[in-house]
Design a protein around this motif. Structure first.
Motif, mmCIF file in Angstrom:
data_model
loop_
_atom_site.group_PDB
_atom_site.id
_atom_site.type_symbol
_atom_site.label_atom_id
_atom_site.label_comp_id
_atom_site.label_asym_id
_atom_site.label_seq_id
_atom_site.Cartn_x
_atom_site.Cartn_y
_atom_site.Cartn_z
ATOM 1 N N TRP A 1 -2.669 -3.102 -4.058
ATOM 2 C CA TRP A 1 -2.287 -2.654 -2.727
ATOM 3 C C TRP A 1 -2.416 -3.757 -1.682
ATOM 4 C CZ3 TRP A 1 -4.073 3.040 -1.505
ATOM 5 C CH2 TRP A 1 -3.633 3.878 -2.535
ATOM 6 N N GLY B 1 -8.295 1.290 6.772
ATOM 7 C CA GLY B 1 -7.222 1.641 5.857
ATOM 8 C C GLY B 1 -7.640 1.620 4.403
ATOM 9 N N ASN B 2 -8.643 0.836 4.117
ATOM 10 C CA ASN B 2 -9.081 0.726 2.727
ATOM 11 C C ASN B 2 -10.228 1.659 2.392
ATOM 12 O OD1 ASN B 2 -7.196 -1.256 2.325
ATOM 13 N ND2 ASN B 2 -8.614 -2.925 2.772
ATOM 14 N N THR C 1 0.648 3.979 2.812
ATOM 15 C CA THR C 1 1.166 3.755 4.161
ATOM 16 C C THR C 1 2.633 3.322 4.123
ATOM 17 O OG1 THR C 1 0.298 1.513 4.023
ATOM 18 C CG2 THR C 1 -1.048 3.145 5.177
ATOM 19 N N ASN D 1 0.847 -1.184 0.000
ATOM 20 C CA ASN D 1 0.000 0.000 0.000
ATOM 21 C C ASN D 1 0.889 1.243 0.000
ATOM 22 O OD1 ASN D 1 -1.635 2.154 0.582
ATOM 23 N ND2 ASN D 1 -2.861 1.054 2.103
ATOM 24 N N GLN E 1 -6.057 4.600 -7.473
ATOM 25 C CA GLN E 1 -6.527 5.375 -6.317
ATOM 26 C C GLN E 1 -6.239 6.867 -6.436
ATOM 27 O OE1 GLN E 1 -8.618 4.027 -4.517
ATOM 28 N NE2 GLN E 1 -7.985 2.266 -3.311
ATOM 29 N N GLY F 1 -10.162 11.443 -2.849
ATOM 30 C CA GLY F 1 -10.994 10.262 -2.707
ATOM 31 C C GLY F 1 -12.381 10.430 -3.303
ATOM 32 N N LEU G 1 -12.185 5.044 1.463
ATOM 33 C CA LEU G 1 -11.807 6.087 0.515
ATOM 34 C C LEU G 1 -11.536 7.424 1.188
ATOM 35 C CD1 LEU G 1 -14.255 5.294 -2.374
ATOM 36 C CD2 LEU G 1 -11.779 5.423 -2.555
ATOM 37 N N ALA H 1 -5.383 -5.116 -0.815
ATOM 38 C CA ALA H 1 -6.691 -5.150 -0.155
ATOM 39 C C ALA H 1 -7.565 -6.222 -0.803
ATOM 40 C CB ALA H 1 -7.366 -3.798 -0.278
ATOM 41 N N TRP I 1 -7.702 10.112 -8.898
ATOM 42 C CA TRP I 1 -8.734 10.386 -9.884
ATOM 43 C C TRP I 1 -8.479 11.767 -10.439
ATOM 44 C CZ3 TRP I 1 -9.360 8.532 -4.971
ATOM 45 C CH2 TRP I 1 -9.785 7.212 -4.850
#
Lengths: 619, 1058
Positions: free
Chosen positions: A577, B313-314, A380, A377, A432, B460, B316, A579, A434
């Protein structure tokens, strides 16, 4: 007496006035009004020209059930279809595919509409076939006869393709091969056994092979190789079903001898396609040139194959054509709208690659898989972008199969942004973000914008990188039979008949050549299974997003192999990432697996037609 | 007879004004000197009489004009027949008119009263008593192809006299003004959008399921007129034909009732009068959407929703993003806006209507002319509608037995709007139509400093979030429409009782719509760069669409009226009619507009363009006949028929025959009844009718013709002709037929003070036209499936209309109540019906719903319920069939609840007048409907980004901290949005539709300005609504996306007459 006289006078007056007005006021043809934009049926079917016009209608109707097959790739594990751009009620805008479920599981009950439009195409082709047979053929002679037979052959090929699609999804289906004039002719039809339907399809294909010219009459009309290839594919599927069984289809029995015969027939047909017509892969299967990582000025041939530049090339054995002018009625495809994001003409990215496809692309250096990438990720972990082998590190994608760059955009890969039919320059894809401002090597870019992907990748395949046509105005001739597919099916069929064969390995290598990959290592065709795996690997990479994977998984009965057996933990789909995104087949019961192997006969039709049986898992 | 009425009347008067002499009263007799106004009045009259006598040749006539109960009437026009002299009465009802001599005849006319001619006969004082029209035996009602005396009417006809009560209201069109006025007519306004605020009219419930369920509108004999384009001030009367006998003369299009509109003429007027009516109002929404103008909290809701299924953490939206926004929005509203969208895109609406009319006439001709303008500004910015109307009606006598007349009506409208329904668009092809739910508060509408329109800025956020302001500024549509209707008639009565008449009507329209979007793009003020959302692309072009067409009508009509003996009155009517329609469409668009001020298609580049065009025609040929018989003034019989042939149908099924018959009995004319009832019953009539009507509206013009459709293909990069056979014709398709039985009772009590009309009907629609249920093996090719006459639907209902009018002292008052009940029942359906909201023996679209057990508060609640994937905070549903699962089979059918329309409508009209003041109140309501309150704006499972939350989303959802929450939890089970009784609201409502307070300035104050009447009115529409419905409006039928509110308006109106 006087009174009576007066009434009499009144009546005469009444009559006189009435008649005068009736005569002067009437419009003679008031109640016979002819349409101004539609042709009366009785004026049609006079000659070959009319037959050709009707055939075009049949092509268009058949196109409607084949040219968005890419959605069906959602039934496999490498493509995510989160929705469609199909417009409800508009056959030219993908109505056949509208509203269906394109997830890896749970889709079998959602194809009623597709079923409806497949039969729509059956009716359209029957209309051509029946009318030619009935009205034109009996009196035709000479060149006219040949011409009519060609048209007939094309229509029968289309009909065969449609029924083939029907049986490969629903097994036994109602069969009718005539123009229908009244609902009662078909409303009580029972299902015909798949065997009989297959025989009818073969008859159509045989006729088409006998009568079609080697080369179709223009891009968009089919030639003989298409018919041969589809006959081969039918044999291959039949062989797979007979070999692996189709327990969800009542009355269908495994039979290895029959399977072998079918595989043999398939191999013969594919061999004929490969050898007899002088067909070659696009640009002779050369990989072409490739730009550096992060650059996209030069893209490999495989990318170009899925843009309109490749229309009419010999690799495309059977295509459905489109036209990109924003005219009405629209003939455009919507590949751009489905496969790319907002950056490109406001596209919607309904279809995106799943993360798991990336590791499938092999290294040019070794011809084998690269080490599995690491998912980190970057929000982080500040080192994520530079960590070796990290999925978010662009360098992890160096030296891969050329088809990877042709197919995917990963972080910092660029593509041309388009707005209002004009280029807005390169835009880098960064998961992630935009439409964020990014400075790369001193140049400011606005990053690729889409909310359509949850894997960390978007497709480059099928997305045009030049301006001029909008997201719904594509002019790509969508392939439903490519030579590359025939190569791989040939390899599969011969492998089933007698294990790895030299000419089969050779055609697989031809496909690998396109990705600039070295030839298969000996171990990869050392056994039936090793070669099967190598073929499957090529099918995954070469045919991704072309709608093949779901059909392959079902005919190979491989759903359990991919997603785990019933009741298991299932398999997560993830992103770059790390997830977890979606988990499929978690604690899934047998019934659901069965339902994923065979589609549901539309229950609305069964409500009306008591003769129509249902596939077992759907009771 | 006279005695009975007088006695009844007297009883009432006695109770009130017992110092008057009852014997001298009677409001129905026209007696000039019938003035008994107490002693004072007598002295006055005598005084006046003598005064006038002494002025011999000075030729001034004085007098008093009285109305009901001998109250003086103000503003009555008094003119000399054939002369120029004229005057009008003052507040005491007195007039004074100068005449050349005392030999002429005076004409007294007043709106609402019958005109009276009185010879002067040498008198200097002429006192008259006028009779109110509505109480009169000669009161006529407009019916199809003629007029009939109201007392002899056997059909079910309701009339609306269009007077100031209606024209002074700030209703933008007639259809929405009809709400609550006619029992059995429902007029439902679905939106308050300027230009799109017409009410949908339905008479006596849903008559058919095929879509065409609105009544036929006939204006001055011309069917198919858009009721909403008529100037309300031009209308004299509206007749609503509800049963078979009144409507069957309109045959194939009358199944859903007929509304006849008659425009004003100058008939009967002697003096030319000039009128001005003006109306100005301000409008506000009745109820709006409470979008949250707090982006930080909106993002918090996203977090809350995401927390249900996504690791922190995931997610948006990070805490930092939200905190930063919250803090900086207080100091930097450009870069961190908290936009109140509802405030930005709404404005105070306004409505204005100005109308000037002139009318007048003499023995040989009369005219009515008017011009009007209405100007509406909607509640939405840049939504406006303006319409101009002009009308000229003229009738002239060519000879004693010949008349000719001409009517012209033109209207011109200009309509500006952003989306088809204002904020939204039901067309799935227009994705902006769904975008309002994505209007997040974190977008700046517009920055005047830079001239940029805002887009998303928060990290986001979905860049496709929506800035509605830019759309309503830059992406507008304009529609201009002109209509002209001309009508010419000529009638001739060659012998007594026989009249022949021809009518020719032409209605022409031209409509031009253009769209000229202005390029604009979302701007990010934080990064000072354009975001990726392009609201309108740089290559935006011009689109032009033209619809033109006309309709002609030719009628030849003969009527013959005769009396056989003393007591047999016979009228016959025969009409031959031809109607013809032609409509054309042409549209073109090009990309790349040359310059933003240009709007025609040539003002764009030619590189990319598209065109379209088509036309269609239709013909209808009809034969109509009617026979009326009145025997002994009490036995009534009427028989009608119409034969219609339509080009929509194939030969053999082309003609429809629609007969009807009705009988009536004025039983109070029978001595043996009157003997007992005469004391209280002024008149009574029983009527019954039975007949059939047709409906062809569901069938397209060429639907029944065997034609091929185009389906093109592409070869070698070029388009190829392609034909496919889409049609399978049902050669036997024909009209949908409705047979109606109607029984009615009209009663008038206490000297017509109390009038009632009660109707019961039973309306059976047979052979409803529907696309047939085709095998799925065919529907992919033959579409739409051929229509068949598929099913039967029965509507039964009752209507009651009660009116009380009287005066108490100087107060005149009236109360009217009308109510209707309708129940429909699907009786037959000859194809398969699955589970759903349509089934045999049930009302059409009944409520079919899951039953909820409320929101699960604890896990124990979840365990106690059938497993359904719920958690605490989710709605639990009942397993009705007990199979241990919740499936679609667990829905319950509610026999008495309909989803689409109420079963009961009621309205109360009240009016009060005292001296110059008058007050009118209209209260209206409905019951018997339930619908789900599920829309895009109360979604508890909104998407992960870009959702325009409302304050309800903040306060109402269930959570562990808010266990009384009215809504299920955010991000809960998808089943929370299912159609359960949880979301099912009772749509009953009671609404104060209209309140009007008027004041008429005493004429004597105005006289010297030459003004005969000046009235000022204050009026309010939709003042208050009582309802349990939680959504926008309980009256309308919206979709899950509807957003345009109904208007509440306050207006001032002026009526001025010269």
């Amino acid at each position: 007496m006087n009174k009576v006289k007066m009434n009499y006078k009144a009546l005469i007056g009444c009559f006189l006035i009435g008649t005068t007005l009736l005569i002067s006021g009437c419009r003679k043809e008031l109640l016979n009004q002819l349409p101004t934009t539609e042709l009366a049926q009785e004026l049609f079917w006079n000659n070959e020209a009319d037959a050709t016009i009707a055939l075009m209608g049949a092509y268009a109707a058949t196109r409607a059930v084949f040219d968005r097959d890419y959605y069906l790739d959602g039934h496999g594990e490498y493509t995510r279809v989160r929705g469609t751009s199909a417009t409800n009620g508009n056959i030219l805008r993908g109505d056949a595919y509208q509203g269906a479920n394109y997830n890896p599981t749970g889709y079998g009950a959602s194809f009623d509409k597709y079923y409806r439009y497949l039969y729509g195409a059956v009716n359209r082709t029957n209309y051509v076939i029946d009318n030619i047979n009935r009205r034109l053929l009996p009196t035709a002679k000479g060149a006219s006869l040949t011409n009519l037979e060609t048209i007939l052959a094309e229509a029968r090929l289309l009909r065969g393709m449609v029924y083939f699609r029907l049986i490969s999804m629903w097994g036994d289906v109602p069969y009718f091969g005539k123009e229908v004039f009244d609902n009662t002719e078909v409303s009580m039809l029972p299902r015909t056994s798949i065997k009989n339907v297959r025989d009818s399809i073969l008859a159509d294909f045989d006729y088409a092979i006998a009568k079609l010219p080697v080369k179709g009459q223009g891009i968009g009309r089919s030639g003989r190789p298409a018919a041969v290839a589809f006959r081969g594919k039918l044999h291959l599927f039949w062989g797979s079903w007979k070999k692996n069984g189709w327990p969800e289809l009542t009355g269908f029995e495994k039979n290895s001898a029959e399977a072998q015969a079918s595989f043999t027939a398939a191999a013969a047909d594919f061999k004929s396609v490969i050898n007899d017509f002088g067909l070659t892969l696009y640009k002779n299967g050369e990989p072409g040139d490739i730009d550096a990582l992060g650059q996209a000025q030069i893209l490999p041939n495989y990318y170009e194959l899925f843009t309109p530049k490749a229309n009419g090339n010999p690799e495309m054995i059977m295509v459905f054509t489109h036209l990109g002018i924003p005219a009405n009625p629209s003939q455009g495809e919507e590949l751009m709208r489905d496969f790319s994001g907002r950056t490109i003409e406001g596209s919607q990215c309904w279809v995106s690659p799943r993360y798991e496809i990336a590791d499938r692309y092999q290294l040019i250096s070794t011809g084998d898989f690269a080490p599995k990438m690491v998912q980190l990720n970057p929000s982080t972990n500040t080192n994520a972008r530079t960590t070796a082998n990290a999925a978010v590190n662009p360098n992890s994608y160096a030296g891969r199969d050329y088809r990877m760059k042709s197919t995917l955009l990963w972080d910092f890969e660029k593509t041309i942004g388009l707005t209002s039919l004009k280029s807005i320059g390169f835009s880098p894809f960064i998961y992630q973000t935009w439409a964020a401002n990014v400075t790369i090597n001193g140049v400011n870019y606005i990053s690729y914008n889409t909310d359509g992907t949850n894997s960390g990748y978007v497709f480059r395949k099928f997305v045009r990188n030049y301006e001029g046509l909008g997201r719904s105005e594509g002019d790509y001739a969508y392939p439903v039979m490519r030579l590359a597919d025939v190569y791989l099916m040939y390899a599969e069929a011969t492998n089933e008949v007698s294990g790895p064969q030299a000419d089969a390995v050779d055609v697989v290598n031809k496909i690998r050549r396109r990705g600039n990959l070295p030839e298969l290592q000996a171990a990869k065709f050392g056994s039936y299974q090793a070669f099967f795996d190598a073929i499957e690997q090529e099918r995954i990479v070469e045919l991704v997003a072309e709608g093949q994977r779901g059909f392959d998984l079902r005919r190979w009965r491989a759903i359990e192999r991919v997603w785990g057996p019933p009741g298991s933990a299932g398999v997560w789909r993830q992103d770059t990432w790390g997830a977890n995104m979606q988990r499929y087949y978690q604690n899934t019961d047998d019934r659901t697996y069965q339902q994923n192997y065979i589609f549901r006969i539309p229950p609305g039709e069964r409500d009306i037609n008591p003769n129509l049986t249902q596939n077992t898992p759907w009771f | 007879m006279l005695l009975f009425k007088s006695t009844a009347h007297a009883l009432f008067v006695w109770a009130r004004e017992n110092f008057y002499l009852p014997v001298s009263r009677g409001n129905f007799q026209l007696k000039p000197a019938h003035v008994t106004h107490g002693k004072r009045a007598w002295y006055l009259v005598i005084l006046l009489f003598f005064t006038s006598m002494t002025t011999a040749n000075a030729a001034t006539v004085n007098g008093t004009v009285t109305g009901a109960d001998n109250t003086p009437l103000a503003g009555v026009s008094v003119t000399l027949k054939g002369g120029t002299a004229g005057a009008s009465t003052n507040a005491e009802g007195k007039y004074s008119v100068t005449v050349p001599d005392l030999k002429g005849t005076l004409i007294f006319s007043f709106i609402g009263y019958s005109t009276l001619e009185m010879a002067i006969n040498g008198r200097g004082t002429v006192n008259v008593n006028l009779t109110e029209t509505s109480n009169q035996l000669n009161d006529v009602v407009v019916v199809g192809y003629g007029r009939q005396k109201k007392v002899n009417l056997v059909g079910s006809v309701s009339t609306v006299n269009v007077d100031e009560k209606l024209t002074n209201r700030a209703v933008p069109n007639i259809s929405s003004g009809l709400t609550g006025l006619v029992p059995g007519l429902s007029a439902v306004q679905n939106s308050g959008m300027a230009g799109n605020n017409r009410a949908s009219l339905v008479i006596r419930g849903l008559g058919t399921v095929n879509g065409g369920s609105g009544p036929l509108i006939v204006v001055d004999g011309m069917p198919d007129v858009d009721i909403n384009r008529i100037n309300v001030n031009d209308i004299e009367t509206i007749s609503v034909l509800k049963d078979a006998t009144s409507a069957s003369v309109y045959g194939s299009r009358a199944a859903n009732g007929v509304i006849l509109i008659t425009t004003r003429t100058g008939k009967g007027q002697r003096k030319t009068s000039l009128n001005y009516t003006g109306n100005m109002s301000l409008t506000a929404p009745t109820r709006g959407m409470d979008f949250m103008d707090d982006y930080a909290r909106g993002l918090t809701l996203h977090q809350r929703r995401a927390a249900v299924s996504t690791l922190q953490g995931n997610q948006l939206f990070k805490n930092g993003t939200i905190d930063q926004w919250m803090a900086l929005s207080m100091i930097d509203p450009v870069r961190y806006p908290n936009t109140d969208w509802w405030d930005v895109i709404m404005q105070n609406g306004s409505y204005q209507n100005h109308n000037v009319s002139a009318s007048g006439g003499n023995e040989s001709s009369n005219f009515f002319a008017s011009v009007g303008v209405k100007d509406e500004n909607g509640l939405q910015i840049n939504n406006s509608y303006r319409q101009y109307n002009a009308r000229f009606n003229f009738d002239a006598k060519v000879k004693d037995n010949m008349n000719v007349g001409f009517k012209f009506n033109g209207n011109w409208s200009d309509y500006k709007y952003a989306l088809a329904e204002g904020f939204t668009d039901p067309d799935p092809a227009n994705t902006a139509g769904n975008d309002m739910q994505y209007a997040i508060a974190g977008i700046l509408p517009y920055d005047p400093k830079t001239g940029y329109f805002g887009g998303v800025m928060a990290y986001g956020e979905d860049p496709q979030a929506y800035n509605p302001y830019t759309l309503y500024i830059n992406n507008l549509n304009s529609t201009n429409r002109q209509e002209a209707t001309a009508n010419l008639y000529y009638d001739w009565s060659p012998i007594k009782g026989l009249t022949a008449r021809v009518d020719y009507n032409l209605n022409y329209y031209n409509q031009f719509r253009f769209g000229t979007p202005t390029p604009n793009q979302a701007y990010n003020f934080q990064t000072n760069s354009f975001g990726s959302r392009v609201y309108v692309g740089a290559n935006a072009g011009i689109s032009n669409f033209t619809n033109t067409g006309y309709k002609t009508l030719f009628n030849a009509r003969t009527t013959y009226n005769t009396k056989i003996g003393e007591n047999h009155d016979l009228t016959g009517l025969f009409v031959y009619s031809e109607e013809f329609w032609k409509d054309r469409f042409q549209g073109a668009s090009r990309n790349d507009r040359l310059y933003p001020t240009l709007s025609e298609v040539d003002a764009a580049l030619t590189d990319i363009q598209s065109t379209g065009g088509n036309s269609s025609v239709e013909g209808l040929r009809s034969y109509i006949g009617r026979l009326n018989y009145v025997g002994y003034n009490k036995y009534l019989l009427e028989a009608n028929f119409r034969i219609d042939g339509s080009s929509k149908f194939l030969e053999g099924s082309r003609y429809g025959f629609f007969p009807s018959v009705a009988v009536g009995w004025r039983f109070t004319e029978e001595d043996f009844i009157n003997k007992f009832t005469g004391s209280f019953l002024s008149s009574g009539k029983f009527r019954a009718s039975y007949g059939s009507l047709g409906n062809n509206s569901g069938v397209d013009r060429y639907e029944q013709q065997e034609t091929l459709n185009t389906l093109l293909y592409v070869i070698n990069g070029g388009v190829q002709r392609g034909f496919v056979n889409n049609k399978m014709i049902n050669r036997f398709l024909s009209w949908e037929t409705t047979t109606v039985f109607n029984a009615g009772l009209d009663l008038a009590f206490f000297n017509n003070r109390l009038t009632t009309a009660i109707d019961y009907y039973d309306r059976l629609t047979t052979g409803m036209n529907r696309p047939s249920q085709f095998s799925i093996l065919l529907t992919g090719a033959y579409s739409p499936a051929p229509r068949v006459n598929i099913g039967d639907l029965r509507n039964r209902g009752a209507e009651i209309d009660v009116n009380w009018r009287d005066r108490a002292g100087k107060i005149q008052y009236g109360v009217g109540v009308n109510a209707s009940y309708n129940r429909n029942n699907l009786e037959k359906w000859n194809q398969f019906l699955g589970r759903g909201t349509t089934f045999i023996g049930m009302p059409y679209h009944y409520v079919y719903s899951y039953i909820d057990r409320g929101i699960a508060q604890t896990w124990q609640d979840v365990y106690n319920a059938v497993p359904q994937g719920a958690q605490p905070g989710d709605i639990l549903r009942e397993d009705l069939n007990g199979d241990g699962r919740i499936t679609s089979d667990d829905q319950k059918a509610f026999r008495n609840q309909q989803e689409d329309r109420p079963s009961t409508n009621f309205a109360l009209n009240g009016s009060l007048a005292y001296k110059g003041f008058d007050l009118v109140v209209l209260i209206q309501g409905a019951a018997g409907r339930k619908d789900y309150w599920i829309n895009n704006f109360n979604n508890t499972n909104f998407g992960t980004q870009r959702y325009a939350s409302t304050y309800n989303h903040l306060y109402l959802p269930w959570s562990w901290e808010n266990r009384d929450g009215e809504w299920p939890r955010l991000g809960g089970s998808g089943n929370n949005r299912a159609s359960t009784t949880f979301w099912l609201d009772d749509m009953s409502y009671l609404r104060v539709k209209n309140v009007q307070l008027g004041y008429t300035i005493p004429p004597k104050l105005l006289k010297r300005f030459g003004v005969t009447n000046l009235r000022l009115v204050g009026s309010a529409e939709n003042l208050a609504t009582l309802t349990k419905f939680r959504g926008l409006d309980p009256e309308g039928q919206g979709n899950s996306n509807s957003l345009y509110p109904i208007n509440k308006s306050y207006s001032i109106a002026i009526n001025l007459a010269f």
